[in-house]
Design an enzyme around this catalytic site. Structure first.
Site, PDB file in Angstrom:
ATOM      1  N   ASP A  32      37.839 -23.683 136.828  1.00  0.00           N
ATOM      2  CA  ASP A  32      37.666 -22.255 137.123  1.00  0.00           C
ATOM      3  C   ASP A  32      38.637 -21.800 138.213  1.00  0.00           C
ATOM      4  O   ASP A  32      38.846 -20.600 138.407  1.00  0.00           O
ATOM      5  CB  ASP A  32      36.227 -22.001 137.611  1.00  0.00           C
ATOM      6  CG  ASP A  32      35.370 -21.306 136.558  1.00  0.00           C
ATOM      7  OD1 ASP A  32      35.945 -20.704 135.633  1.00  0.00           O
ATOM      8  OD2 ASP A  32      34.130 -21.361 136.679  1.00  0.00           O
ATOM      9  N   LYS A  46      32.239 -19.912 125.733  1.00  0.00           N
ATOM     10  CA  LYS A  46      33.111 -20.959 126.287  1.00  0.00           C
ATOM     11  C   LYS A  46      32.984 -22.250 125.484  1.00  0.00           C
ATOM     12  O   LYS A  46      33.986 -22.873 125.128  1.00  0.00           O
ATOM     13  CB  LYS A  46      32.757 -21.206 127.774  1.00  0.00           C
ATOM     14  CG  LYS A  46      33.226 -20.068 128.670  1.00  0.00           C
ATOM     15  CD  LYS A  46      32.686 -20.158 130.093  1.00  0.00           C
ATOM     16  CE  LYS A  46      33.060 -18.877 130.849  1.00  0.00           C
ATOM     17  NZ  LYS A  46      32.544 -18.835 132.221  1.00  0.00           N
ATOM     18  N   GLN A  81      28.400 -22.061 135.581  1.00  0.00           N
ATOM     19  CA  GLN A  81      28.373 -20.621 135.310  1.00  0.00           C
ATOM     20  C   GLN A  81      27.705 -19.877 136.466  1.00  0.00           C
ATOM     21  O   GLN A  81      26.604 -20.220 136.880  1.00  0.00           O
ATOM     22  CB  GLN A  81      27.615 -20.365 133.987  1.00  0.00           C
ATOM     23  CG  GLN A  81      27.632 -18.915 133.551  1.00  0.00           C
ATOM     24  CD  GLN A  81      29.034 -18.411 133.214  1.00  0.00           C
ATOM     25  OE1 GLN A  81      29.811 -19.090 132.550  1.00  0.00           O
ATOM     26  NE2 GLN A  81      29.361 -17.213 133.685  1.00  0.00           N
TER      27      GLN A  81
END
Ligand code: NAP
Length: 286
Positions: free
Chosen positions: A120, A53, A97
């Site tokens: 997200d 990422k 995460q």
């Protein structure tokens, strides 16, 4: 033999476009979009995802910040970090995460991320808006899957789609995105009876389970579009999906490989969500 949907190439092309967009945005607004990625602990898979990422963010020219916290980090400290990034004007997206160590409440963490920085798309505000058909940030994996499905040119209106898996991050939002495209959607899960009977009728199959060889060639209608979200390891330790790729590619019209299918698209959609968040935040200031 069916066409292999090259998710890697599609996402590389999108990233090139976004790279040019970032240059234009910086010229227009005087700063680059910023993405903060927080990782807690040393889960090896999470470390790989975070590295990818951050690498993608840097490739397109984002300002990227990685916060690495030890496994033992108290929940309160993590929440304080998130609040600090929520307040940081140079940051447009905040991502934590998952999974988190057992002593940290994931729900609390997601709720703490500012809605406008939830790149997200996991915040209840975004999930609710998605199901109400209101503007929202879409979760990256299903958003990427829809993009891949659309590259095939298949008519989604009236198509029969079977989504296997009903998690909050993949299966459920995937079903809603397909429904919004006017597909008829069947959501299958671990209690579904006769899965093969359902998938054999499907124009589109999205497999998001985490079980190798769950979808085999005899379960696929000739010409169908098959999207493989699964990430598993085969006996030799190689990455593989939920779909028996070798068999299914002989029957399907289109199929995504693992690796090189959905995975790269997920990361690219995260970057796209960060650009969108930047644009929304900057336009509010005008
Ligand atoms: P999850 O939360 O574990 O959900 C798995 C789902 O599969 C559940 O809904 C479960 O049903 C269902 N299931 C289990 N066994 C089944 C069976 N035999 N037949 C039909 N359905 C069954 O997983 P997830 O987070 O959605 O992830 C799914 C897979 O995608 C994993 O391999 C994950 O690593 C991968 N993934 C990949 C990406 C990417 O970017 N490529 C992103 C996210 C996830 P119940 O609800 O009944 O338990």
């Amino acid at each position: 033999m069916g066409t292999i949907i090259d998710g890697k190439r599609i996402s590389d092309n999108l990233k090139e476009e976004m790279k040019a967009q970032v240059v234009a945005l910086e010229r227009q607004y005087g700063r680059r979009p910023g993405l903060a990625v927080i990782i807690v602990g040393e889960n090896p898979a999470s470390q790989v995802y975070v590295r990818n990422k951050v690498r993608a963010a840097e490739f397109v020219g984002l300002r990227s910040v990685q916060v690495t916290l030890p496994e033992s980090t108290p929940e309160a400290d993590l929440l304080a970090q998130i609040r600090r990034l929520n307040e940081d004007p140079a940051i447009d997206g905040v991502l934590v995460q998952l999974p988190l160590p057992a002593h940290i409440n994931e729900e609390k963490v997601i709720d703490t991320i500012a809605l406008e920085k939830d790149v997200d798309g996991f915040h209840p505000g975004n999930v609710g808006a998605l199901w109400l058909g209101k503007p929202c940030t879409l979760p990256c994996t299903p958003k990427g899957c829809l993009h891949l499905i659309q590259t095939t040119g298949i008519e989604l209106r009236g198509a029969l789609a079977v989504v296997i898996g009903r998690s909050n991050i993949v299966g459920k939002p995937m079903a809603k995105l397909l429904l919004d495209q006017h597909a008829t959607v069947i959501m299958a899960h671990s209690r579904t009876r006769n899965l093969g009977e359902l998938t054999r009728q499907a124009d589109i199959i999205v497999a998001a389970v985490g079980k190798r060889n769950l979808v085999t060639a005899d379960m696929v209608k000739p010409g169908a579009v098959v999207i493989d979200v699964g990430m598993n390891r085969d006996d030799e330790g190689h990455l593989c999906g939920d779909v028996d790729f070798a068999g299914v590619k002989e029957v399907a019209g289109f199929v995504t490989p693992v690796p090189g299918g959905v995975g790269p698209m997920t990361i690219t959609m995260l970057i796209q969500n960060t650009l969108d968040s930047f644009i929304k935040r900057e336009s509010k200031k005008q």
